[in-house]
Design a protein around this motif. Structure first.
Motif, PDB file in Angstrom:
ATOM      1  N   PHE A 125     -35.186 121.073  33.019  1.00  0.00           N
ATOM      2  CA  PHE A 125     -34.469 120.999  31.744  1.00  0.00           C
ATOM      3  C   PHE A 125     -34.115 119.549  31.415  1.00  0.00           C
ATOM      4  CE2 PHE A 125     -30.973 121.563  28.758  1.00  0.00           C
ATOM      5  CZ  PHE A 125     -31.420 122.615  27.972  1.00  0.00           C
ATOM      6  N   THR A 126     -33.671 118.811  32.431  1.00  0.00           N
ATOM      7  CA  THR A 126     -33.341 117.406  32.213  1.00  0.00           C
ATOM      8  C   THR A 126     -34.578 116.609  31.811  1.00  0.00           C
ATOM      9  OG1 THR A 126     -31.570 117.548  33.848  1.00  0.00           O
ATOM     10  CG2 THR A 126     -32.336 115.350  33.272  1.00  0.00           C
ATOM     11  N   ARG A 127     -35.698 116.867  32.480  1.00  0.00           N
ATOM     12  CA  ARG A 127     -36.933 116.157  32.156  1.00  0.00           C
ATOM     13  C   ARG A 127     -37.367 116.458  30.716  1.00  0.00           C
ATOM     14  NH1 ARG A 127     -42.437 116.772  32.059  1.00  0.00           N
ATOM     15  NH2 ARG A 127     -43.637 114.980  32.798  1.00  0.00           N
ATOM     16  N   ASP A 128     -37.266 117.706  30.298  1.00  0.00           N
ATOM     17  CA  ASP A 128     -37.656 118.063  28.933  1.00  0.00           C
ATOM     18  C   ASP A 128     -36.831 117.299  27.901  1.00  0.00           C
ATOM     19  OD1 ASP A 128     -39.548 119.772  29.902  1.00  0.00           O
ATOM     20  OD2 ASP A 128     -38.402 121.604  29.560  1.00  0.00           O
ATOM     21  N   SER A 129     -35.564 117.085  28.215  1.00  0.00           N
ATOM     22  CA  SER A 129     -34.704 116.373  27.263  1.00  0.00           C
ATOM     23  C   SER A 129     -35.044 114.891  27.191  1.00  0.00           C
ATOM     24  CB  SER A 129     -33.230 116.547  27.643  1.00  0.00           C
ATOM     25  OG  SER A 129     -32.920 115.805  28.810  1.00  0.00           O
ATOM     26  N   LYS A 134     -37.602 114.708  20.741  1.00  0.00           N
ATOM     27  CA  LYS A 134     -36.177 114.486  20.555  1.00  0.00           C
ATOM     28  C   LYS A 134     -35.444 115.155  21.712  1.00  0.00           C
ATOM     29  CE  LYS A 134     -36.214 114.048  15.523  1.00  0.00           C
ATOM     30  NZ  LYS A 134     -35.632 114.535  14.240  1.00  0.00           N
ATOM     31  N   PRO A 135     -34.296 114.602  22.121  1.00  0.00           N
ATOM     32  CA  PRO A 135     -33.597 115.152  23.298  1.00  0.00           C
ATOM     33  C   PRO A 135     -33.235 116.617  23.172  1.00  0.00           C
ATOM     34  CG  PRO A 135     -32.701 113.013  22.699  1.00  0.00           C
ATOM     35  CD  PRO A 135     -33.634 113.413  21.585  1.00  0.00           C
ATOM     36  N   PHE A 136     -33.017 117.080  21.937  1.00  0.00           N
ATOM     37  CA  PHE A 136     -32.586 118.467  21.773  1.00  0.00           C
ATOM     38  C   PHE A 136     -33.761 119.418  21.563  1.00  0.00           C
ATOM     39  CE2 PHE A 136     -31.931 116.019  17.872  1.00  0.00           C
ATOM     40  CZ  PHE A 136     -32.810 116.657  16.992  1.00  0.00           C
ATOM     41  N   TYR A 137     -34.994 118.919  21.709  1.00  0.00           N
ATOM     42  CA  TYR A 137     -36.153 119.796  21.644  1.00  0.00           C
ATOM     43  C   TYR A 137     -36.412 120.405  23.026  1.00  0.00           C
ATOM     44  CZ  TYR A 137     -37.436 118.258  16.937  1.00  0.00           C
ATOM     45  OH  TYR A 137     -37.460 118.014  15.578  1.00  0.00           O
ATOM     46  N   VAL A 138     -35.505 121.212  23.434  1.00  0.00           N
ATOM     47  CA  VAL A 138     -35.620 121.908  24.712  1.00  0.00           C
ATOM     48  C   VAL A 138     -35.539 123.410  24.446  1.00  0.00           C
ATOM     49  CG1 VAL A 138     -34.647 120.023  26.077  1.00  0.00           C
ATOM     50  CG2 VAL A 138     -33.127 121.742  25.082  1.00  0.00           C
ATOM     51  N   PRO A 140     -33.739 126.562  24.597  1.00  0.00           N
ATOM     52  CA  PRO A 140     -32.345 126.959  24.843  1.00  0.00           C
ATOM     53  C   PRO A 140     -32.225 128.154  25.773  1.00  0.00           C
ATOM     54  CG  PRO A 140     -33.028 127.597  22.634  1.00  0.00           C
ATOM     55  CD  PRO A 140     -34.118 126.712  23.176  1.00  0.00           C
ATOM     56  N   ALA A 141     -33.273 128.974  25.854  1.00  0.00           N
ATOM     57  CA  ALA A 141     -33.214 130.145  26.732  1.00  0.00           C
ATOM     58  C   ALA A 141     -33.153 129.748  28.200  1.00  0.00           C
ATOM     59  CB  ALA A 141     -34.430 131.039  26.490  1.00  0.00           C
ATOM     60  N   ARG A 142     -33.581 128.517  28.499  1.00  0.00           N
ATOM     61  CA  ARG A 142     -33.577 128.068  29.885  1.00  0.00           C
ATOM     62  C   ARG A 142     -32.298 127.328  30.274  1.00  0.00           C
ATOM     63  NH1 ARG A 142     -38.342 128.895  32.321  1.00  0.00           N
ATOM     64  NH2 ARG A 142     -40.131 129.370  30.977  1.00  0.00           N
ATOM     65  N   PHE A 143     -31.437 127.070  29.322  1.00  0.00           N
ATOM     66  CA  PHE A 143     -30.213 126.348  29.641  1.00  0.00           C
ATOM     67  C   PHE A 143     -29.325 127.098  30.632  1.00  0.00           C
ATOM     68  CE2 PHE A 143     -25.699 125.435  28.918  1.00  0.00           C
ATOM     69  CZ  PHE A 143     -25.685 124.108  29.307  1.00  0.00           C
ATOM     70  N   PRO A 144     -29.147 128.431  30.510  1.00  0.00           N
ATOM     71  CA  PRO A 144     -28.291 129.125  31.498  1.00  0.00           C
ATOM     72  C   PRO A 144     -28.736 128.931  32.940  1.00  0.00           C
ATOM     73  CG  PRO A 144     -28.708 130.535  29.612  1.00  0.00           C
ATOM     74  CD  PRO A 144     -29.616 129.346  29.458  1.00  0.00           C
TER      75      PRO A 144
END
Length: 372
Positions: A125-129, A134-138, A140-144
């Motif tokens: 998740f950190t690498r994707d950001s 853009k940093p917020f193009y991650v 969101p389903a994987r954040f939990p």
């Protein structure tokens, strides 16, 4: 410190393990008895890891085991925990169908141990950001998956557990710390039945973290993974629902050492306090389940046992020899190994088993279980 006199101690009345030896408790028990090591060569096309071998849970594919619904973004650690708890609640039935264990309702608590949660999820998740447009193009389903309590929270959601839900992290001592927390929940009247245990996943991220943390002890390391969980409840509740307790939790004791050299002294003192406060002598012990920790920690643990028991050491059980270093799940698998031997009557009824642990960060612990 947790002590309980006979008859008042909570009991472990059911258990299971999803391990490198198989997906069920029976697999763990049978293979542990044979001593067959579970380590296998790693496929370099699948795993980017510095180790040549690892002990992986065989045929563990989350969607095949749990279905497609709700598993698209589930990480490996959460999948292992959800699977193990399902097996426990359904009495190891093949597809997890039918009624759950009697007396284990939605008010049941859950104390689940982990390390950082899923190191792979956090790093991905950190690498994707960082590399995304853009940093917020991650996703969101994987954040939990990036938070430490993901496995415990998802397990409660999947299985309808609305009681106290707690995540414990304490290195190799995690399983014993989770057990102590579960006992305290019961004594405080916060929960009757508590599901308790620990989970650890194998991943490329964890492998690289371990590689750098182990300094010169890299080449022969065998990392393992899995989840071991058990049901902790009052003896009266177990009997009411037709379950005979497998083991009583007689006492737990912990300490903290500055380094591996000090761990020998601190663990020996911890074991001594536990035996003194429970009124158990070294000669009354019928089995010891040590952590099998690699390097200096393991050497300190064995030396501490010799110091504390004065040469009266009973047979030792070392699950790590078979399933590898499962880190946060190590102590949980040690307890599972004791329960497996008790079920096979290799530890007699009424006998005492000592479970010990030592972590590189200095946390040491010991638990006494009385076999029923």
């Amino acid at each position: 410190m947790v002590n309980a006199p006979s008859g008042a101690a909570p009991v472990i009345s059911a258990w299971t393990a999803v391990s490198p030896l198989g997906l069920r408790a029976a697999d763990f028990s049978a293979a542990l008895r044979s001593g067959r090591p579970a380590a296998r060569p790693l496929d370099p096309e699948e795993w980017s890891a510095p180790f040549r071998r690892a002990s992986l849970v065989p045929d563990f594919h989350i969607r095949q085991i749990l279905g497609r619904k709700g598993t698209r973004s589930m990480d490996r650690a959460t999948g292992l925990a959800v699977t193990a708890i399902r097996h426990l609640l359904t009495g190891e039935r093949e597809h997890g169908e039918g009624e759950r264990l009697p007396g284990v309702g939605e008010e049941t608590g859950l104390a689940l141990g982990t390390s950082t949660g899923s190191a792979q999820s956090i790093m991905d998740f950190t690498r994707d950001s960082l590399v995304g447009e853009k940093p917020f193009y991650v996703d969101p389903a994987r954040f939990p998956n990036t938070v430490m309590n993901c496995a415990a929270g998802q397990s409660a959601i999947w299985h309808g557990l609305r009681g106290p839900n707690t995540t414990i992290a304490g290195g190799r001592a995690t399983g014993l710390l989770a057990l102590r927390y579960a006992v305290r929940l019961q004594r405080a009247g916060r929960a009757g039945a508590v599901l308790c245990g620990a989970v650890e996943e194998f991943s490329s991220a964890r492998a690289w973290l371990e590689w750098h943390a182990r300094a010169d002890e890299n080449s022969d390391a065998v990392l393992g993974e899995g989840a071991a969980v058990w049901l902790l409840e009052p003896d009266a509740s177990a009997r009411e629902h037709g379950r005979e307790g497998l083991a009583e939790v007689v006492g737990l004791e912990f300490g903290c050492a500055a380094d591996a050299n000090a761990a020998r002294t601190v663990l020996a003192e911890t074991i001594g306090r536990l035996l003194d406060r429970t009124g158990v002598t070294p000669g009354e012990l019928s089995a010891i389940a040590d952590s099998g920790a690699p390097g200096a920690e393991g050497e300190a643990e064995l030396a501490a046992l010799a110091d504390a028991l004065g040469g009266e050491e009973p047979p030792r059980i070392t699950a790590a020899d078979t399933i590898g270093d499962t880190c946060a799940a190590a102590a949980a698998f040690q307890i599972a190994a004791v329960l497996a031997m008790a079920e096979r009557q290799e530890i007699p009824s009424g006998a005492m088993a000592l479970v010990t642990t030592v972590d590189r960060d200095g946390v040491v612990g010991a638990a006494l279980l009385r076999i029923r």
